[in-house]
Design a protein around this motif. Sequence first.
Motif, PDB file in Angstrom:
ATOM      1  N   LEU A   1      88.243 -67.120  76.316  1.00 53.42           N
ATOM      2  CA  LEU A   1      88.501 -68.475  76.795  1.00 53.42           C
ATOM      3  C   LEU A   1      89.743 -68.586  77.669  1.00 53.42           C
ATOM      4  N   ASP A   2      90.754 -67.816  77.339  1.00 49.74           N
ATOM      5  CA  ASP A   2      92.044 -67.993  77.984  1.00 49.74           C
ATOM      6  C   ASP A   2      92.124 -67.439  79.396  1.00 49.74           C
ATOM      7  N   HIS A   3      91.538 -66.302  79.642  1.00 49.95           N
ATOM      8  CA  HIS A   3      91.686 -65.688  80.963  1.00 49.95           C
ATOM      9  C   HIS A   3      90.370 -65.472  81.686  1.00 49.95           C
ATOM     10  N   ASP A   4      89.255 -65.803  81.036  1.00 49.33           N
ATOM     11  CA  ASP A   4      87.939 -65.741  81.666  1.00 49.33           C
ATOM     12  C   ASP A   4      87.692 -64.402  82.353  1.00 49.33           C
ATOM     13  N   ASN A   5      88.195 -63.330  81.731  1.00 47.94           N
ATOM     14  CA  ASN A   5      88.058 -61.969  82.274  1.00 47.94           C
ATOM     15  C   ASN A   5      88.633 -61.804  83.672  1.00 47.94           C
ATOM     16  N   ASP A   6      89.607 -62.635  84.002  1.00 49.46           N
ATOM     17  CA  ASP A   6      90.296 -62.543  85.290  1.00 49.46           C
ATOM     18  C   ASP A   6      91.493 -61.608  85.100  1.00 49.46           C
ATOM     19  N   ALA A   7      91.447 -60.439  85.718  1.00 47.37           N
ATOM     20  CA  ALA A   7      92.483 -59.417  85.541  1.00 47.37           C
ATOM     21  C   ALA A   7      93.860 -59.918  85.946  1.00 47.37           C
ATOM     22  N   LEU A   8      93.950 -60.720  86.999  1.00 49.81           N
ATOM     23  CA  LEU A   8      95.242 -61.230  87.467  1.00 49.81           C
ATOM     24  C   LEU A   8      95.848 -62.198  86.447  1.00 49.81           C
ATOM     25  N   VAL A   9      95.036 -63.073  85.893  1.00 52.25           N
ATOM     26  CA  VAL A   9      95.520 -64.009  84.879  1.00 52.25           C
ATOM     27  C   VAL A   9      96.021 -63.235  83.659  1.00 52.25           C
ATOM     28  N   LEU A  10      95.235 -62.268  83.216  1.00 51.07           N
ATOM     29  CA  LEU A  10      95.627 -61.453  82.068  1.00 51.07           C
ATOM     30  C   LEU A  10      96.904 -60.665  82.355  1.00 51.07           C
ATOM     31  N   GLU A  11      97.006 -60.094  83.545  1.00 48.61           N
ATOM     32  CA  GLU A  11      98.214 -59.351  83.937  1.00 48.61           C
ATOM     33  C   GLU A  11      99.443 -60.255  83.885  1.00 48.61           C
ATOM     34  N   ASN A  12      99.327 -61.484  84.407  1.00 47.29           N
ATOM     35  CA  ASN A  12     100.457 -62.414  84.382  1.00 47.29           C
ATOM     36  C   ASN A  12     100.831 -62.799  82.962  1.00 47.29           C
ATOM     37  N   TRP A  13      99.823 -62.967  82.092  1.00 49.26           N
ATOM     38  CA  TRP A  13     100.080 -63.322  80.704  1.00 49.26           C
ATOM     39  C   TRP A  13     100.823 -62.199  79.979  1.00 49.26           C
ATOM     40  N   LEU A  14     100.473 -60.970  80.280  1.00 52.02           N
ATOM     41  CA  LEU A  14     101.064 -59.822  79.596  1.00 52.02           C
ATOM     42  C   LEU A  14     102.383 -59.340  80.205  1.00 52.02           C
ATOM     43  N   LYS A  15     102.723 -59.851  81.373  1.00 54.60           N
ATOM     44  CA  LYS A  15     103.882 -59.362  82.123  1.00 54.60           C
ATOM     45  C   LYS A  15     105.174 -59.322  81.302  1.00 54.60           C
ATOM     46  N   ASN A  16     105.416 -60.330  80.486  1.00 57.22           N
ATOM     47  CA  ASN A  16     106.672 -60.364  79.729  1.00 57.22           C
ATOM     48  C   ASN A  16     106.560 -59.696  78.360  1.00 57.22           C
ATOM     49  N   LYS A  17     105.412 -59.164  78.027  1.00 55.01           N
ATOM     50  CA  LYS A  17     105.210 -58.567  76.708  1.00 55.01           C
ATOM     51  C   LYS A  17     105.436 -57.058  76.750  1.00 55.01           C
TER      52      LYS A  17
ATOM     53  N   LYS B   1      97.355 -81.758  68.237  1.00 53.30           N
ATOM     54  CA  LYS B   1      97.706 -81.844  69.653  1.00 53.30           C
ATOM     55  C   LYS B   1      98.861 -82.826  69.834  1.00 53.30           C
ATOM     56  N   ALA B   2      99.830 -82.446  70.673  1.00 56.97           N
ATOM     57  CA  ALA B   2     101.020 -83.276  70.866  1.00 56.97           C
ATOM     58  C   ALA B   2     101.321 -83.492  72.344  1.00 56.97           C
ATOM     59  N   GLY B   3     100.297 -83.455  73.179  1.00 54.42           N
ATOM     60  CA  GLY B   3     100.513 -83.667  74.605  1.00 54.42           C
ATOM     61  C   GLY B   3      99.417 -83.027  75.422  1.00 54.42           C
ATOM     62  N   ASP B   4      99.504 -83.242  76.701  1.00 55.45           N
ATOM     63  CA  ASP B   4      98.528 -82.681  77.621  1.00 55.45           C
ATOM     64  C   ASP B   4      98.776 -81.193  77.830  1.00 55.45           C
ATOM     65  N   PRO B   5      97.709 -80.426  78.095  1.00 60.12           N
ATOM     66  CA  PRO B   5      97.881 -78.993  78.355  1.00 60.12           C
ATOM     67  C   PRO B   5      98.822 -78.733  79.526  1.00 60.12           C
ATOM     68  N   VAL B   6      99.551 -77.628  79.418  1.00 53.60           N
ATOM     69  CA  VAL B   6     100.487 -77.190  80.459  1.00 53.60           C
ATOM     70  C   VAL B   6     100.152 -75.749  80.816  1.00 53.60           C
ATOM     71  N   ARG B   7     100.549 -75.311  81.984  1.00 58.39           N
ATOM     72  CA  ARG B   7     100.309 -73.932  82.397  1.00 58.39           C
ATOM     73  C   ARG B   7     101.518 -73.089  82.001  1.00 58.39           C
ATOM     74  N   ARG B   8     101.258 -72.027  81.236  1.00 58.59           N
ATOM     75  CA  ARG B   8     102.301 -71.090  80.804  1.00 58.59           C
ATOM     76  C   ARG B   8     101.823 -69.684  81.111  1.00 58.59           C
ATOM     77  N   MET B   9     102.596 -68.960  81.888  1.00 56.42           N
ATOM     78  CA  MET B   9     102.278 -67.561  82.191  1.00 56.42           C
ATOM     79  C   MET B   9     100.838 -67.435  82.698  1.00 56.42           C
ATOM     80  N   SER B  10     100.399 -68.367  83.507  1.00 54.30           N
ATOM     81  CA  SER B  10      99.093 -68.444  84.162  1.00 54.30           C
ATOM     82  C   SER B  10      97.948 -68.843  83.231  1.00 54.30           C
ATOM     83  N   LEU B  11      98.225 -69.180  81.984  1.00 53.83           N
ATOM     84  CA  LEU B  11      97.214 -69.683  81.053  1.00 53.83           C
ATOM     85  C   LEU B  11      97.502 -71.137  80.718  1.00 53.83           C
TER      86      LEU B  11
END
Length: 127
Positions: A2-18, A108-118
């Motif tokens: 659900l989070d990255h929809d198998n998009d390698a770039l999105v996943l790469e950005n999410w993992l960048k700081n890990k 839920k405590a607010g509207d979704p926000v974009r964090r690390m491309s997710l």
Amino acid sequence: MLDHDNDALVLENWLKNKTPENFCSWIANTENLSLVAATQTGIVGFAMATSSGHIRLCYVMQEALFQGVGKALLAALEEMLSASGLRTLTLESTLTARPFYERNGFVKAGDPVRRMSLMATPMVKHL
């Protein structure tokens, strides 16, 4: 997923700081509480929260999902933070993790926000 929809770039950005270096610095930071879940075969989960009650992460190895590992890690963080006097916990949940947090009392405590491309949903739990 659900989070990255198998998009390698999105996943790469999410993992960048890990990175190992970042994890070591997060663990060494005295403002963070870190917990590890392990079995005889090795580490199966890791969770971290700030001393102000923000759950930074709660990760469970794929093979340990739905066995109570995440719930136990989250409960231990809640107990530690509650013992320090905190009455409110916050976090930003991915789409995948949101049902887990909802099952554990977060709302839920607010509207979704974009964090690390997710997209991440702000959530809160009152202890």
